[in-house]
Scaffold this motif. Sequence first.
Motif, PDB file in Angstrom:
ATOM      1  N   GLN A   1       0.859  -0.959  -0.058  1.00 47.64           N
ATOM      2  CA  GLN A   1       0.106  -0.054  -0.174  1.00 47.64           C
ATOM      3  C   GLN A   1       0.919   1.185   0.054  1.00 47.64           C
ATOM      4  O   GLN A   1       0.397   2.352  -0.372  1.00 47.64           O
ATOM      5  CB  GLN A   1      -0.988  -0.053   1.080  1.00 47.64           C
ATOM      6  CG  GLN A   1      -1.704  -1.045   1.235  1.00 47.64           C
ATOM      7  CD  GLN A   1      -3.006  -1.104   2.202  1.00 47.64           C
ATOM      8  OE1 GLN A   1      -2.678  -0.396   3.244  1.00 47.64           O
ATOM      9  NE2 GLN A   1      -4.108  -1.673   2.295  1.00 47.64           N
TER      10      GLN A   1
ATOM     11  N   TRP B   1       3.984   1.176  -1.407  1.00 49.06           N
ATOM     12  CA  TRP B   1       4.619   1.182  -2.576  1.00 49.06           C
ATOM     13  C   TRP B   1       3.843   1.597  -3.697  1.00 49.06           C
ATOM     14  O   TRP B   1       4.253   2.060  -4.766  1.00 49.06           O
ATOM     15  CB  TRP B   1       5.185  -0.200  -2.808  1.00 49.06           C
ATOM     16  CG  TRP B   1       6.403  -0.648  -1.821  1.00 49.06           C
ATOM     17  CD1 TRP B   1       7.235   0.150  -1.091  1.00 49.06           C
ATOM     18  CD2 TRP B   1       6.567  -1.943  -1.634  1.00 49.06           C
ATOM     19  NE1 TRP B   1       7.990  -0.358  -0.565  1.00 49.06           N
ATOM     20  CE2 TRP B   1       7.845  -1.862  -0.455  1.00 49.06           C
ATOM     21  CE3 TRP B   1       6.193  -3.136  -1.905  1.00 49.06           C
ATOM     22  CZ2 TRP B   1       8.261  -2.904  -0.085  1.00 49.06           C
ATOM     23  CZ3 TRP B   1       6.737  -4.300  -1.313  1.00 49.06           C
ATOM     24  CH2 TRP B   1       7.849  -4.361  -0.436  1.00 49.06           C
ATOM     25  N   GLN B   2       2.636   1.474  -3.653  1.00 45.76           N
ATOM     26  CA  GLN B   2       1.579   1.665  -4.765  1.00 45.76           C
ATOM     27  C   GLN B   2       1.628   3.366  -5.065  1.00 45.76           C
ATOM     28  O   GLN B   2       1.404   3.523  -6.298  1.00 45.76           O
ATOM     29  CB  GLN B   2       0.082   1.592  -4.114  1.00 45.76           C
ATOM     30  CG  GLN B   2      -0.788   1.563  -5.311  1.00 45.76           C
ATOM     31  CD  GLN B   2      -0.773   0.298  -6.150  1.00 45.76           C
ATOM     32  OE1 GLN B   2      -1.057  -1.006  -5.340  1.00 45.76           O
ATOM     33  NE2 GLN B   2      -0.578   0.201  -7.332  1.00 45.76           N
ATOM     34  N   ARG B   3       1.923   4.024  -4.161  1.00 41.84           N
ATOM     35  CA  ARG B   3       2.014   5.540  -4.379  1.00 41.84           C
ATOM     36  C   ARG B   3       3.171   5.640  -5.564  1.00 41.84           C
ATOM     37  O   ARG B   3       3.049   6.385  -6.366  1.00 41.84           O
ATOM     38  CB  ARG B   3       2.489   6.488  -3.115  1.00 41.84           C
ATOM     39  CG  ARG B   3       1.210   6.447  -2.297  1.00 41.84           C
ATOM     40  CD  ARG B   3       1.379   7.521  -1.258  1.00 41.84           C
ATOM     41  NE  ARG B   3       2.278   7.177  -0.209  1.00 41.84           N
ATOM     42  CZ  ARG B   3       2.256   6.423   0.855  1.00 41.84           C
ATOM     43  NH1 ARG B   3       0.926   6.116   1.247  1.00 41.84           N
ATOM     44  NH2 ARG B   3       3.202   6.445   1.635  1.00 41.84           N
ATOM     45  N   GLU B   4       4.509   4.977  -5.517  1.00 48.45           N
ATOM     46  CA  GLU B   4       5.492   5.005  -6.181  1.00 48.45           C
ATOM     47  C   GLU B   4       5.447   4.172  -7.649  1.00 48.45           C
ATOM     48  O   GLU B   4       5.844   4.486  -8.452  1.00 48.45           O
ATOM     49  CB  GLU B   4       6.717   4.667  -5.443  1.00 48.45           C
ATOM     50  CG  GLU B   4       7.823   4.554  -6.165  1.00 48.45           C
ATOM     51  CD  GLU B   4       9.378   4.363  -5.667  1.00 48.45           C
ATOM     52  OE1 GLU B   4      10.460   4.497  -6.022  1.00 48.45           O
ATOM     53  OE2 GLU B   4       9.051   3.458  -4.602  1.00 48.45           O
TER      54      GLU B   4
ATOM     55  N   PRO C   1       2.001   3.104  -9.058  1.00 49.31           N
ATOM     56  CA  PRO C   1       0.702   3.167  -9.270  1.00 49.31           C
ATOM     57  C   PRO C   1       0.159   2.263 -10.293  1.00 49.31           C
ATOM     58  O   PRO C   1      -1.107   1.690 -10.471  1.00 49.31           O
ATOM     59  CB  PRO C   1       0.147   4.781  -9.836  1.00 49.31           C
ATOM     60  CG  PRO C   1       1.374   5.028 -10.373  1.00 49.31           C
ATOM     61  CD  PRO C   1       2.530   4.614  -9.688  1.00 49.31           C
TER      62      PRO C   1
END
Length: 320
Positions: free
Chosen positions: A22, A24-27, A29
């Motif tokens: 969750q 890592w999802q920002r980096e 997507p």
Amino acid sequence: MLRGLLLCFGLLLPLTAAADPQVWQREWPKTDFSRSLVADWQEIRSGGVPKDGIPALDAPRFVQAAKDRRIKPREPVITLELEGATPRAYPLRYLTWHEIVNDVVAGVPVAVTYCPLCNSAVTFDRRTGAGVLRFGVTGKLRHSDLVMYDRETQSWWQQATGTGIVGRMTGTRLKTLPSWVESWQEFTARNPDGLVMAQPGWNRRYGQNPYVNYDRSDWPFLYDGTPPPHGLAPMERVVRVGSRAWPLARLAREGGIREAGVVLSWRTGQASALDAGTIARGRDIGSVRVRDSQGRDLPHDVMFAFAFHAFWPDGTWMLK
């Protein structure tokens, strides 16, 4: 030593980051974290650099080997000799700083890869059922091994095994091509008309080793696994062919081994890329060739024992 290693890259980031998709999802997507072969996300660690912080190379330039004046005789190069193409050398003086080269040789899209922390040098065919992929560096490690990603699907791949471990390409295995690490003088003696990758245009200390004395360490960088069995030191080099591993010390002692359907040979003259501050001054670890009974080159890897144990826990150790 490891602190100095990080400072060589100019890193001021923490060594670890939360092993949480969750976050890592920002980096990432476009990466599908719902698909994964990773049973424990704690296995994946930040290596201290962001995505593409270690820049992979695309479509590198080549020069005639006879005209190169930078590379010293004992320096290691990854050799790729595909039918229909002039033999090519990819020097570790460059791969140490870039880790992945996306190239096309004899019409075959290839990824020439090198993970210094595992001493793993493997060449892959970039063609898959999803098309031709181009690879980059995630900045993350699993069992101290480079985690690659492909730019087309943003899936993550384990460099040592060539397997998709996170994302759409999870479970896909890249075809491994025969390549090997040898000294520059060995390459040029056999291929006087060969090609060598030209120095990249990045501001890096090419020819210098940012991992000084790493292969003399007692324990690998950011590795939380168990040590290899049979009393082998974690940083001892082994020759991996499939799921078998021969200690390099045994091969060097015997000079050649013929068993399990493969023929392994060893000769002096190659400097370790992970020893002295200048790669050309590294101690002599010798060069390995692996062929079948008909003399054809076989895919293989000369890696540290801890990495073989981590990725082939049920593998066979060819000790005697």
